[in-house]
Design a protein around this motif. Structure first.
Motif, short mmCIF file in Angstrom:
data_model
loop_
_atom_site.label_atom_id
_atom_site.label_comp_id
_atom_site.label_asym_id
_atom_site.label_seq_id
_atom_site.Cartn_x
_atom_site.Cartn_y
_atom_site.Cartn_z
N LEU A 1 12.11 -2.86 -12.86
CA LEU A 1 10.70 -3.28 -12.77
C LEU A 1 9.95 -2.70 -13.96
CD1 LEU A 1 10.15 -2.47 -8.98
CD2 LEU A 1 10.29 -4.77 -9.96
N TRP A 2 9.16 -3.53 -14.63
CA TRP A 2 8.40 -3.07 -15.80
C TRP A 2 7.29 -2.10 -15.41
CZ3 TRP A 2 10.66 -3.38 -20.13
CH2 TRP A 2 11.31 -4.52 -20.59
N LEU A 3 7.12 -1.06 -16.26
CA LEU A 3 5.98 -0.16 -16.20
C LEU A 3 5.11 -0.41 -17.43
CD1 LEU A 3 7.80 3.17 -15.20
CD2 LEU A 3 6.80 1.44 -13.70
N GLY A 4 3.90 0.13 -17.42
CA GLY A 4 2.95 -0.18 -18.49
C GLY A 4 3.00 0.76 -19.67
N ALA A 5 4.17 1.04 -20.22
CA ALA A 5 4.27 1.97 -21.36
C ALA A 5 5.26 1.46 -22.39
CB ALA A 5 4.69 3.36 -20.87
N ASN A 6 5.06 1.88 -23.66
CA ASN A 6 5.99 1.56 -24.75
C ASN A 6 5.89 2.64 -25.81
OD1 ASN A 6 3.96 0.77 -26.89
ND2 ASN A 6 3.44 -0.73 -25.29
N ASP A 7 6.82 2.60 -26.77
CA ASP A 7 6.85 3.62 -27.83
C ASP A 7 6.25 3.10 -29.13
OD1 ASP A 7 8.73 1.87 -28.79
OD2 ASP A 7 10.37 3.32 -28.89
N ILE B 1 10.71 -0.76 0.47
CA ILE B 1 10.80 -2.20 0.23
C ILE B 1 12.22 -2.62 -0.12
CG2 ILE B 1 9.94 -4.12 -1.17
CD1 ILE B 1 7.44 -2.37 -1.74
N PHE B 2 12.84 -1.84 -1.01
CA PHE B 2 14.16 -2.20 -1.55
C PHE B 2 15.21 -1.20 -1.05
CE2 PHE B 2 10.87 -3.23 -4.75
CZ PHE B 2 10.94 -4.61 -4.68
N LYS B 3 16.41 -1.68 -0.88
CA LYS B 3 17.49 -0.81 -0.42
C LYS B 3 17.96 0.14 -1.51
CE LYS B 3 19.24 -4.07 3.04
NZ LYS B 3 20.42 -4.87 3.49
N ASN C 1 0.84 -1.20 0.00
CA ASN C 1 0.00 0.00 0.00
C ASN C 1 0.87 1.25 0.00
OD1 ASN C 1 -2.40 -1.54 0.23
ND2 ASN C 1 -2.10 -1.68 2.45
N SER C 2 0.51 2.22 -0.84
CA SER C 2 1.22 3.49 -0.83
C SER C 2 0.44 4.50 0.01
CB SER C 2 1.40 4.02 -2.25
OG SER C 2 0.15 4.37 -2.82
N ARG C 3 1.08 5.57 0.39
CA ARG C 3 0.43 6.53 1.29
C ARG C 3 -0.73 7.27 0.64
NH1 ARG C 3 2.33 11.37 -0.56
NH2 ARG C 3 4.46 11.45 -1.38
N ASP C 4 -0.83 7.22 -0.69
CA ASP C 4 -1.96 7.90 -1.36
C ASP C 4 -3.16 6.97 -1.52
OD1 ASP C 4 -0.97 6.20 -3.28
OD2 ASP C 4 -0.69 7.73 -4.82
N GLY C 5 -3.12 5.80 -0.88
CA GLY C 5 -4.27 4.90 -0.89
C GLY C 5 -4.25 3.86 -2.00
N ARG C 6 -3.28 3.93 -2.89
CA ARG C 6 -3.21 2.94 -3.97
C ARG C 6 -2.53 1.66 -3.49
NH1 ARG C 6 -2.45 7.89 -6.78
NH2 ARG C 6 -3.88 8.15 -8.54
N ARG C 7 -2.83 0.56 -4.21
CA ARG C 7 -2.22 -0.73 -3.89
C ARG C 7 -1.46 -1.22 -5.11
NH1 ARG C 7 -5.29 -5.33 -1.56
NH2 ARG C 7 -6.37 -5.34 -3.56
N TYR C 8 -0.29 -1.81 -4.87
CA TYR C 8 0.54 -2.31 -5.95
C TYR C 8 0.95 -3.76 -5.66
CZ TYR C 8 0.91 2.64 -7.07
OH TYR C 8 0.61 3.95 -7.38
N LEU C 9 0.85 -4.58 -6.70
CA LEU C 9 1.35 -5.95 -6.63
C LEU C 9 2.74 -5.95 -7.26
CD1 LEU C 9 0.43 -8.86 -5.81
CD2 LEU C 9 -0.06 -9.22 -8.24
N ILE C 10 3.75 -6.24 -6.47
CA ILE C 10 5.13 -6.13 -6.93
C ILE C 10 5.79 -7.49 -6.89
CG2 ILE C 10 7.38 -5.06 -6.50
CD1 ILE C 10 5.89 -2.71 -5.22
N ASP C 11 6.42 -7.85 -8.00
CA ASP C 11 7.16 -9.11 -8.07
C ASP C 11 8.57 -8.81 -8.56
OD1 ASP C 11 8.12 -11.65 -8.32
OD2 ASP C 11 6.48 -12.41 -9.55
N ALA C 12 9.53 -8.87 -7.64
CA ALA C 12 10.93 -8.63 -7.99
C ALA C 12 11.72 -9.93 -8.08
CB ALA C 12 11.57 -7.71 -6.94
N GLU C 13 11.07 -11.07 -7.76
CA GLU C 13 11.77 -12.35 -7.73
C GLU C 13 11.69 -13.04 -9.09
OE1 GLU C 13 13.57 -13.30 -5.20
OE2 GLU C 13 13.00 -11.50 -4.09
N GLU D 1 8.30 6.34 -2.88
CA GLU D 1 8.39 6.21 -1.42
C GLU D 1 8.12 4.78 -0.98
OE1 GLU D 1 5.61 7.81 2.09
OE2 GLU D 1 6.60 9.42 0.96
N THR D 2 7.13 4.15 -1.62
CA THR D 2 6.80 2.76 -1.31
C THR D 2 7.95 1.83 -1.70
OG1 THR D 2 4.45 3.18 -1.65
CG2 THR D 2 5.16 0.89 -1.71
N LEU D 3 8.47 2.02 -2.91
CA LEU D 3 9.57 1.17 -3.38
C LEU D 3 10.81 1.34 -2.49
CD1 LEU D 3 9.23 1.74 -7.24
CD2 LEU D 3 8.57 -0.30 -5.94
N SER D 4 11.05 2.56 -2.06
CA SER D 4 12.22 2.82 -1.21
C SER D 4 12.10 2.11 0.13
CB SER D 4 12.38 4.33 -0.98
OG SER D 4 12.60 5.01 -2.21
#
Length: 290
Positions: free
Chosen positions: A81-87, A74-76, A24-36, A69-72
């Protein structure tokens, strides 16, 4: 040797069933994160879609700041990590070439590129990711076939639905709290009145007992005219006291009935309001409880 095989089997099962984690981020959003586990961009998009999610779209500085802030936390340090954009597989190496968010198809107007990005090295970097080599989780372009982690988010319509449910749920809680708060107040008033009435009934019952004792005592003394008149007077007192007791008893019943009727009405009003909140049936009921 058998113990070693068992340990390796358990370890393998543990890795196999590893699941992405929700944050959960402080702005109320939720993220599913897979770094493994590692995904190319298309498989990352499909992994999100299978969960009715989408690769994250970052369309504002505020959302980016909250996510960083959320990623910071979680990770050192930054990771890929992929984002949902392309050219849209633009072959040019122009850093100003347009990028688009894949789920909405809208052109990217907010960006957070790392220094020197997007470079489109070898005209083969068409997908956007958070770059491990950046200073503060900035973005870069990357070959869509690269295998890295991902960030999924709930689709906008789901966010809207979830927010709506939360708001409706809060309204239900508020009106329910108001109902029981009102009933506690009404019940306190009614119980105070009932207690007073019961006290009066007890007092009258005691008077009746005393009158009856006097009548019995008089009857035992003699049967002269004076005693008869006195007993007649005492019987009048008893009858008046009994009448008062009956009136008090009826008043207690009326108070109890009023309390029940008031609660039933309020409860029905709340029920109608909840039906409106959950199904938008009666706007007037909702307004009545605001």
């Amino acid at each position: 040797m058998a113990v070693l095989k068992y340990f390796l089997a358990v370890l393998f099962v543990g890795v196999a069933i590893a699941e992405p984690q929700w944050y959960n981020s402080r702005d109320g959003r939720r993220y599913l994160i897979d770094a493994e586990q590692k995904y190319n961009w298309l498989s990352a998009q499909q992994a999100c879609s299978r969960r009715n999610l989408q690769l994250v779209e970052i369309k504002s500085a505020a959302k980016n700041e909250a996510l960083v802030e959320t990623l910071s936390s979680i990770f050192k340090r930054p990771i890929n990590l992929w984002l949902g954009a392309n050219d849209e597989f633009n072959p040019t190496q122009d850093p100003r070439r347009p990028f688009y968010w894949s789920s909405s198809g809208k052109r990217m107007d907010f960006t957070n590129w790392s220094e020197g990005s997007p470079a489109n090295t070898n005209s083969n970097e068409h997908c956007v990711h958070i770059c491990a080599k950046s200073q503060n989780y900035e973005w870069s372009d990357l070959a869509c076939t690269e295998q890295i982690g991902l960030i999924c988010e709930e689709q906008p319509q789901y966010n809207t639905h979830r927010q709506s449910l939360q708001e409706k749920g809060q309204k239900v809680v508020d009106i329910t709290r108001k109902l029981f708060g009102s009933q506690q107040h009404e019940q306190k008033k009614s119980m105070e009145k009932l207690t007073r009435l019961i006290g009066q009934v007890v007092k009258k019952n005691n008077e009746i007992e005393r009158y009856l004792e006097k009548i019995e005592s008089n009857m035992a003394q003699s049967n002269d005219r004076t005693v008869e008149l006195r007993n007649k007077e005492l019987r009048s007192y008893v009858e008046a006291a009994l009448k008062t007791v009956r009136e008090l008893d009826q008043e207690m019943q009326d108070v109890a009935q009023q309390m029940y009727t008031k609660f039933s009405k309020d409860f029905n009003d709340v029920q109608k309001t909840i039906e409106y909140i959950m199904g938008n049936k009666n706007e007037q009921q909702d307004a009545a409880w605001k």
